[in-house]
Design a protein around this motif. Structure first.
Motif, short mmCIF file in Angstrom:
data_model
loop_
_atom_site.label_atom_id
_atom_site.label_comp_id
_atom_site.label_asym_id
_atom_site.label_seq_id
_atom_site.Cartn_x
_atom_site.Cartn_y
_atom_site.Cartn_z
N LEU A 55 -5.51 5.13 -4.54
CA LEU A 55 -4.55 4.29 -3.85
C LEU A 55 -3.85 4.97 -2.68
CD1 LEU A 55 -3.01 2.76 -7.11
CD2 LEU A 55 -4.57 1.62 -5.53
N PHE A 88 -8.98 -0.04 -4.68
CA PHE A 88 -7.65 -0.56 -4.97
C PHE A 88 -7.66 -1.40 -6.26
CE2 PHE A 88 -7.53 0.60 -0.59
CZ PHE A 88 -6.23 1.02 -0.35
N HIS A 124 -3.64 8.78 -8.78
CA HIS A 124 -4.78 7.94 -8.42
C HIS A 124 -5.19 8.21 -6.97
CE1 HIS A 124 -5.17 5.36 -11.98
NE2 HIS A 124 -3.87 5.53 -12.12
N ARG A 125 -5.91 9.32 -6.79
CA ARG A 125 -6.35 9.70 -5.45
C ARG A 125 -7.64 10.50 -5.53
NH1 ARG A 125 -3.01 14.23 -2.48
NH2 ARG A 125 -5.10 14.66 -1.72
N CYS A 143 1.92 5.90 -7.23
CA CYS A 143 0.72 6.00 -8.05
C CYS A 143 -0.31 7.01 -7.55
CB CYS A 143 0.04 4.63 -8.15
SG CYS A 143 1.12 3.26 -8.60
N ALA A 144 -0.37 7.23 -6.22
CA ALA A 144 -1.50 7.97 -5.67
C ALA A 144 -1.43 9.47 -5.89
CB ALA A 144 -1.63 7.68 -4.17
N VAL A 166 -9.70 4.00 -9.46
CA VAL A 166 -8.59 3.43 -8.71
C VAL A 166 -7.98 4.55 -7.88
CG1 VAL A 166 -6.33 2.30 -8.86
CG2 VAL A 166 -8.15 1.67 -10.45
N ARG A 201 0.83 -1.21 0.00
CA ARG A 201 0.00 0.00 0.00
C ARG A 201 0.86 1.26 0.00
NH1 ARG A 201 -2.79 1.37 3.78
NH2 ARG A 201 -1.97 0.08 5.47
N LEU A 231 2.27 1.62 -3.62
CA LEU A 231 1.25 2.12 -4.54
C LEU A 231 0.94 3.59 -4.25
CD1 LEU A 231 -1.18 -0.94 -4.57
CD2 LEU A 231 0.29 -0.17 -6.46
N ASP A 232 0.99 3.97 -2.99
CA ASP A 232 0.73 5.35 -2.61
C ASP A 232 1.78 6.29 -3.20
OD1 ASP A 232 -0.52 7.51 -0.91
OD2 ASP A 232 1.44 7.42 0.07
N TYR A 283 -8.22 -0.37 3.10
CA TYR A 283 -8.51 -1.37 2.07
C TYR A 283 -9.78 -2.15 2.40
CZ TYR A 283 -8.19 -5.62 -0.70
OH TYR A 283 -8.49 -6.66 -1.55
#
Length: 428
Positions: free
Chosen positions: A342, A355, A321-322, A317-318, A340, A310, A313-314, A348
């Motif tokens: 993240l 996710f 993707h947030r 990607c976040a 999505v 997590r 991915l944060d 979760y």
């Protein structure tokens, strides 16, 4: 570009790194810094002021050329006088520069990163519990990217490629990329730069060959901008440009400073009167796990695997993707509308679909990958495919990588495979 050997100063085995212009990645950080400052000693004290032609690039200064940083787009990195040795942006910042690194890997083609924060004398950074720290106008964040010959030997030979600046001017953050075209200085690369056939050896002993992209200055906003959620309209949807990596959870770790002193980064800045608002009890401050190329995925217990995945991915990607969970302005990333989302502080268990679990891809998709994440089946999960492919139509992140992060994808593969197996509904 310059090829040099950097001698590290007692880097912690648990260290890893962060932020700017769509990048980050694995590697060590041998940035200079002092021992924890005595109480009442300001880290940014005596940072200097121009003594030559005010505001001009390359002006003679007693320290950082703040006037040029706030007003000019200089042709050479050395014009800003950010480093004691203008030929080496990996160590010894000008007085007032503070090194930092991040606990979880922000991947950028296996480069090592050397990061510094410069804050003008008399100004301070404000603590934020979940978002990026609040940096005052005048702040400069530098990040230098260097490709090691071998990712398992981060203190060996490496190719210094670029230094990116994030400058907080009165009208917002401003990004400038500088390319090391020689050993003596880095030159402005507004239009970016593409380097072909670079090679490194990864931790598994495999030689990797790939192209490397220094971003265009305009590319930085694609990762660094957040926008109001889709409910907004008109002026309410104005983008806000922010740094990505320097969040408290990724800075809440020990750092080995140049004199060998090991100290918590947040506490170091707070005691140096650079950071205000830090809770007295560091146990109450969110702490992301350490994950880098040297952390064997197989060694992680299930709860550690979930936490590391997590966090990975944060930070990778976040920023896109947030959908903001805390700010009253309710901002989202550019890809928040994909469904999505993240963020590390998203639960979760409350929303596995955020996710990607059993969620149909909305950005094109690909035959053979019916859902973003299929619990227990990483091989057919579109999210993992996007992290491993070099196909520009599918790869994620879209910028900042030209090769796959083998260690990072191994982490996400293991995370998906250990999720409780669920039967996703067939695609209509």
């Amino acid at each position: 570009m310059k090829n040099k050997k950097i001698t590290t100063a007692a880097i912690l085995a648990t260290s890893f790194f962060l932020t700017a212009c769509g990048g980050g990645g694995s590697g060590g950080d041998d940035s200079e810094g002092g021992a924890p400052p005595p109480a009442g000693t300001a880290l940014n004290a005596g940072a200097g002021a121009p003594t030559g032609a005010e505001g001009s690039c390359g002006a003679t200064t007693t320290g950082v050329n703040w006037d040029a940083l706030m007003t000019e787009i200089c042709p050479k990195l050395s014009d800003y006088n950010l480093f004691a040795d203008a030929t080496d942006p990996t160590t010894a910042p000008a007085r007032g520069g503070v090194p930092y690194d991040l606990s979880t890997a922000l991947f950028s083609d296996y480069t090592s990163k050397y990061r510094f924060i410069f804050v003008p004398e008399g100004k301070t950074i404000s603590y934020n519990a979940s978002e990026v720290l609040e940096f005052p106008v005048g702040t400069v964040i530098t990040k230098t990217f260097a490709l090691p010959e071998n990712t398992a030997v981060r203190d060996g030979e490496e190719l210094v490629i670029e230094t990116r600046l994030l400058i907080h001017r009165s009208d917002g953050w401003f990004a400038l990329p500088y390319y090391w075209s020689s050993d003596s200085d880095a030159v402005l690369a507004i239009a970016g730069k593409r380097l072909t056939d670079l090679t490194t050896i990864n931790n598994q002993g495999q030689q990797i060959t790939f192209d490397y992209s220094v971003p265009k200055a305009g590319d930085c906003s694609s990762c660094h901008s957040i926008v109001p959620n889709l409910s907004g309209s008109g002026d309410d949807r104005e983008q806000i440009f922010l740094p990505i990596g320097p969040k408290a959870r990724y800075l809440n770790k020990d750092y080995a400073y140049a004199d060998g002193t090991v100290y918590n980064q947040l506490q170091f800045m707070a005691e140096g009167e650079l950071l205000t608002g830090l809770p007295f009890d560091l146990q109450t401050v969110e702490k992301a796990p350490v994950f880098n190329d040297q952390v064997p995925v197989a060694s992680l217990a299930p709860s550690q695997l979930d936490d590391a995945a997590r966090a990975y991915l944060d930070i990778n990607c976040a920023h896109c993707h947030r959908a903001d969970l805390t700010l009253p302005t309710d901002y989202a990333g550019p890809a928040g509308s994909s469904g999505v989302q993240l963020e590390y502080n998203r639960d979760y268990a409350d929303s596995p679909g955020k996710f990607g679990v059993c969620k149909t891809p909305v950005a094109g998709g690909k035959d053979g990958y019916p859902f973003d994440v299929i619990p227990g089946n990483a091989a057919e999960s579109y999210l993992l495919f996007r992290m491993t492919t070099d196909d520009n139509r599918h790869k994620m992140p879209e910028l900042a990588r030209n090769t796959a992060h083998l260690e990072g994808t191994a982490l996400i593969r293991s995370w998906i495979d250990q999720l409780p197996v669920a039967s996703c509904s067939p695609v209509p």
